[in-house]
Design a protein around this motif. Sequence first.
Motif, mmCIF file in Angstrom:
data_model
loop_
_atom_site.group_PDB
_atom_site.id
_atom_site.type_symbol
_atom_site.label_atom_id
_atom_site.label_comp_id
_atom_site.label_asym_id
_atom_site.label_seq_id
_atom_site.Cartn_x
_atom_site.Cartn_y
_atom_site.Cartn_z
ATOM 1 N N LYS A 22 -2.431 1.461 -16.595
ATOM 2 C CA LYS A 22 -3.219 2.401 -17.755
ATOM 3 C C LYS A 22 -4.004 2.155 -17.115
ATOM 4 O O LYS A 22 -5.058 1.974 -16.643
ATOM 5 N N THR A 82 -3.090 14.645 -14.066
ATOM 6 C CA THR A 82 -2.381 14.079 -15.043
ATOM 7 C C THR A 82 -2.062 12.878 -15.295
ATOM 8 O O THR A 82 -1.154 12.233 -16.627
ATOM 9 N N GLY A 83 -2.025 11.939 -15.053
ATOM 10 C CA GLY A 83 -1.757 10.400 -15.191
ATOM 11 C C GLY A 83 -0.402 9.982 -14.487
ATOM 12 O O GLY A 83 0.292 8.637 -14.623
ATOM 13 N N GLU A 84 0.087 10.762 -13.986
ATOM 14 C CA GLU A 84 1.736 10.272 -13.038
ATOM 15 C C GLU A 84 1.349 9.359 -12.230
ATOM 16 O O GLU A 84 1.990 8.620 -12.846
ATOM 17 N N THR A 85 0.326 10.088 -11.408
ATOM 18 C CA THR A 85 0.966 8.505 -10.105
ATOM 19 C C THR A 85 -0.090 7.283 -10.609
ATOM 20 O O THR A 85 0.752 6.496 -10.453
ATOM 21 N N THR A 118 -7.463 11.150 -11.462
ATOM 22 C CA THR A 118 -6.745 11.578 -11.931
ATOM 23 C C THR A 118 -6.542 12.735 -11.801
ATOM 24 O O THR A 118 -7.328 12.660 -13.265
ATOM 25 N N ARG A 162 1.185 6.311 -13.457
ATOM 26 C CA ARG A 162 2.405 5.892 -14.694
ATOM 27 C C ARG A 162 3.529 5.083 -13.352
ATOM 28 O O ARG A 162 3.620 4.200 -13.781
ATOM 29 N N ARG A 163 3.797 5.964 -12.005
ATOM 30 C CA ARG A 163 5.174 5.181 -11.243
ATOM 31 C C ARG A 163 4.275 3.833 -10.831
ATOM 32 O O ARG A 163 4.821 3.481 -10.647
#
Lengths: 361, 216
Positions: B175, B165-168, B163, B170-171
């Motif tokens: 966690k 940014t962690g965006e994928t 990962t 989160r979507r």
Amino acid sequence: MFKFQDSDGKIVALRAEMTTPAVRILTTKMASTPKPIRLFYISNVFRYSQSYLEREREFWQAGIELIGCNTPEADGEVLSLLAVSLKKLGLKEVRIDVGHAGLLKNLLKITGLEKEKKNVLQGLLGHRNEEQLKKFMNQNDFSSELKEAFLQLSSCRRLEELSSVSLKSSKYGKTRNYLKALLEVKEALANYGVENLVFFDFSLVRKIEYYSGIVFEASVPNLGLPLGGGGRYDKLIEKFGKLKIPATGFAVEIEKCLQALTAQSFQLPKDGKAKVLVTSKFRDTAVKAVNAIRDAGVVALLDLKKSSKNEILRYAKLNEIDYAVFTDSSLEKPAVIYDIKLGTAKNMTIKAFLKNVKKGE
Amino acid sequence: MKMKRKIRIAISSKGRLNQPSIQALQNAGINILREERTYISETSDPRFEAIFARAFDVPIYVQYGAADLGITGHDIILERQAEVHELLDLGFGKCQLVVAVPENLKIRSVKDLPAVMRVATEYPNLSQKYFENAGKQVEILVVRGTAELAPTLGLAQIIVDVTETGETLRRNKLKVIGTVLDSTCRLACNKIAYRVFENEINELIDKLRRGGTVTK
């Protein structure tokens, strides 16, 4: 290594290299043979590989062992034999990189680092990343002398450059001896005239544990894997018995050499010997003619298919046969002889033909 | 030593490492003259040529000398257990290899995970080692590229994936509960190629470091 369980529960393995078996034979069957002993082998070994280039698990190795000698002359002989062998195969731009298992282990020990950090340090040396090496040494409070030694050794590319590595403090006694030994090997190599093919690589390690002195790998620029390698193993033989015998040796990977030759567009030299195809309506004269030609030392084949003239000539051309011979009912009568390359035909007896062929060679 | 052939650099053919790799080389003065549908491309520097390969294959290409140099992630080099020099940290392609689970689970860290479980990942070797060190027994399912779908599809509750940014994550309602590794892009080098082409490669490293401010 490939390991299996025998029916009685014993673990058995396929040999992954030949030095260990050679040494086992030495301790059991050749203990009283005068030293030094020179052995060679050509054998198959087995190991796992994840390469796309080598799908095989069985490899052929040609190797030598020089047992009972730990002089610089012995190391020089083995290194030069490796270089000369590869050159004799027809390989170009052969180089050999030399490291020293003892020197590297000794300096790692002097750092006083715990095992895990030693592995990190060895990894950094292997990665050739000077920036991170410096950072690591600063973080771990290396003395300036030790730092300098690691950096200098990492940047040495030739054995003679080792003479400029200065380590004054008394704890480097062993290190200095290793460096001296390497320089002595360099002198021996100069006598063999191969010192310009030999380079130094401080980070060079071989996967096999038993090496104690110089270690080396041979390569050519066209292949990304070593063609072979070896090193000094002075402490291996005593593990098989009571004999404490120093030894050194190397193995060459035959398939890799073939790959390297292909990569260098190597052409097999033509042997220059004529090849003859014999045919006739009369089987007995055809057989006699083939035998006569073979007896004269010329390679001869017999047409087995009662082919037509055109078929014979085409077959001869495709198979790089030099002459097609059509004999008559007896050997004394002139035969029709086609020179396939020139595309000409002549009438002459087998005897006269052989005289001509012999002259042409 | 006389130079007999071009030095071959392997670059990720698509995905997040592709453009930054090309850019880094460009900043170092090497423009890739990529022709359509060819996989070996000439560059503006006659000494180098580029090949495009899967990021995951780059370390293997380099280890076995199919390419002399390669630009790929540190995480990928470790995962493929490739024996190569890592000559330079290129700085870009920053990412983390993380352990993630669905948001709604009450698990906070790897310690809370059940003793036996299934993990979907593109990184079987690093995952295996990580969970072994954590004292957890795992069954690893190797997936290509879409590990984050595994929990939704019921394939595995736990994933190990990279990962940025962690965006994928989160979507996909996931966690992070642990970090396996921090990674950046590296210049990997075949060990023999480094010996043979040391001068050229060191010059390239220098240029990559200076990132384009090359003086002639």
